[in-house]
Design a protein around this motif. Structure first.
Motif, PDB file in Angstrom:
ATOM      1  N   HIS A 151       6.159   2.058   4.757  1.00 38.77           N
ATOM      2  CA  HIS A 151       5.377   0.780   4.056  1.00 38.77           C
ATOM      3  C   HIS A 151       4.714   1.498   2.741  1.00 38.77           C
ATOM      4  O   HIS A 151       4.359   2.799   2.911  1.00 38.77           O
ATOM      5  N   ALA A 195       6.097  -3.581   3.517  1.00 37.27           N
ATOM      6  CA  ALA A 195       7.261  -2.760   3.913  1.00 37.27           C
ATOM      7  C   ALA A 195       7.948  -2.269   2.814  1.00 37.27           C
ATOM      8  O   ALA A 195       8.281  -3.111   1.830  1.00 37.27           O
ATOM      9  N   LYS A 241       4.593  -7.537   5.695  1.00 41.43           N
ATOM     10  CA  LYS A 241       3.860  -6.727   6.322  1.00 41.43           C
ATOM     11  C   LYS A 241       4.570  -6.242   7.500  1.00 41.43           C
ATOM     12  O   LYS A 241       5.314  -6.692   8.083  1.00 41.43           O
ATOM     13  N   LEU A 242       4.152  -4.981   7.871  1.00 31.26           N
ATOM     14  CA  LEU A 242       4.762  -4.500   9.224  1.00 31.26           C
ATOM     15  C   LEU A 242       4.146  -5.145  10.547  1.00 31.26           C
ATOM     16  O   LEU A 242       3.005  -5.292  10.476  1.00 31.26           O
ATOM     17  N   CYS A 280       9.683  -5.642  11.223  1.00 32.87           N
ATOM     18  CA  CYS A 280       9.459  -6.668  10.182  1.00 32.87           C
ATOM     19  C   CYS A 280      10.343  -7.612  10.067  1.00 32.87           C
ATOM     20  O   CYS A 280      11.446  -7.847  10.380  1.00 32.87           O
TER      21      CYS A 280
END
Length: 345
Positions: free
Chosen positions: A249, A254, A42-43, A82
């Protein structure tokens, strides 16, 4: 029948791309269990207080008090980032790649005469060369994980697993990416040759298409940053609350743009004029040999090395100076684009 040199270039001329990558998705895993489990990355959003580091106007440079006042101002930024998890040391990048046939047929062409001349030239190339040289170079760029871009730098180990996903076919290859140079294409490994043969067959129309699943594993280190694609921010406005860096994303995972992956795969042009400069290695296939990060075009009309100069001659059946020029012209057509000749000056 008109002479070759009187055949006008079509004003409407377009080719669909024949290398079609998907977006890439980022996952975190460990090297020892890289093929068993992977968690989508995930960011993360960070708010940081940076320092003034840009080049200042001369008035500020010459006045220490003004410089101090400028440096005291907070440079507040909100950015995306990230990173691998605290128990993860390996990035997994996953995408698919479809290779299509039909390079000899433009998707749009409003000149039957020009189309017939081009189709004949393309067929002659396919019959004599079979896309073998281009396919080998595409295969090398898959094997060496060039598509990882910045994520390739500083990785302890990199492995690329390529699987054919066409129905009824069971074939796969595993490459040690760090053993395959990104500086040249003089590689003779049997696995690269086998992958290249599949790609060449699809491009030449011996098979309708080829669908590959590509998974790359890069051992970057525990909790290290990884680098998805960065979005282009067109409307920055004046608000300090807006993010200064926005990463890409896909449904929260991501990712890397398909265009960026495609650019890496088509970085096969070593045939451009050198201009007496230091060797920069292969560049991406582009009509003018554009390398944006260097601000330079390596194929100019002045040198008669740009795509349009060579393509117009090629499509009219003229003999180019060598096979390398033919490889380059066909590689641009595999890339795809709109190449019609405008009626405007």
């Amino acid at each position: 029948m008109a002479k070759k040199d009187t055949i006008a270039t079509a004003s409407v001329l377009a080719f669909e791309k024949k290398l079609v990558p998907s977006d890439g998705r980022f996952y975190g895993t460990t090297w020892d269990k890289r093929t068993e489990q992977a968690i989508p990355l995930k960011l993360l959003e960070k708010s940081v207080r940076g320092t003034i580091s840009n080049r200042l106007k001369k008035a500020l440079q010459d006045d220490p008090m003004k410089l101090d006042a400028e440096v005291e101002k907070p440079n507040l930024q909100t950015v995306d980032s990230c990173a691998l998890g605290s128990d993860q040391d390996t990035l997994k990048l996953s995408f698919t790649l479809k290779i299509l046939s039909g390079v000899e047929k433009p998707s749009a062409c409003n000149s039957a005469e020009f189309n017939a001349g081009y189709a004949n030239a393309a067929k002659t190339y396919i019959d004599s060369e079979g896309f073998n040289e281009l396919a080998k170079r595409y295969a090398v760029n898959i094997a060496n994980a060039r598509f990882l871009w910045r994520n390739r730098v500083g990785a302890e180990r990199i492995e690329v697993v390529v699987t054919v996903k066409n129905q009824g076919e069971q074939q796969s290859w595993t490459f040690d990416a760090k053993a395959v140079s990104i500086k040249h294409f003089d590689h003779n490994q049997a696995d690269i040759a086998a992958l290249a043969a599949k790609i060449a067959a699809a491009l030449a129309g011996n098979s309708e298409f080829l669908l590959l699943e590509i998974n790359a594993y890069a051992q970057a280190g525990l909790a290290q940053d990884v680098y998805p694609s960065e979005e282009l921010v067109l409307d920055k406005g004046n608000s300090k609350s807006k993010k200064s860096k926005i990463l890409y994303h896909i449904d929260g995972i991501a990712g890397m743009h398909s265009q960026k992956i495609g650019n890496a795969l088509r970085t096969i042009d070593t045939w451009y004029p050198e201009h007496g400069e230091a060797d920069i290695g292969p560049i991406a296939i582009e009509p003018y040999g554009a390398v944006t990060n260097l601000g330079k075009a390596y194929r100019t009309p002045k040198d008669k090395a740009d795509f349009y100069t060579l393509f117009d001659r090629f499509a009219r059946g003229e003999t180019l100076s060598g096979k390398n020029d033919e490889h380059y012209v066909m590689a641009v057509l595999v890339r795809g684009g709109v190449f019609g000749e405008s009626g405007k000056d």
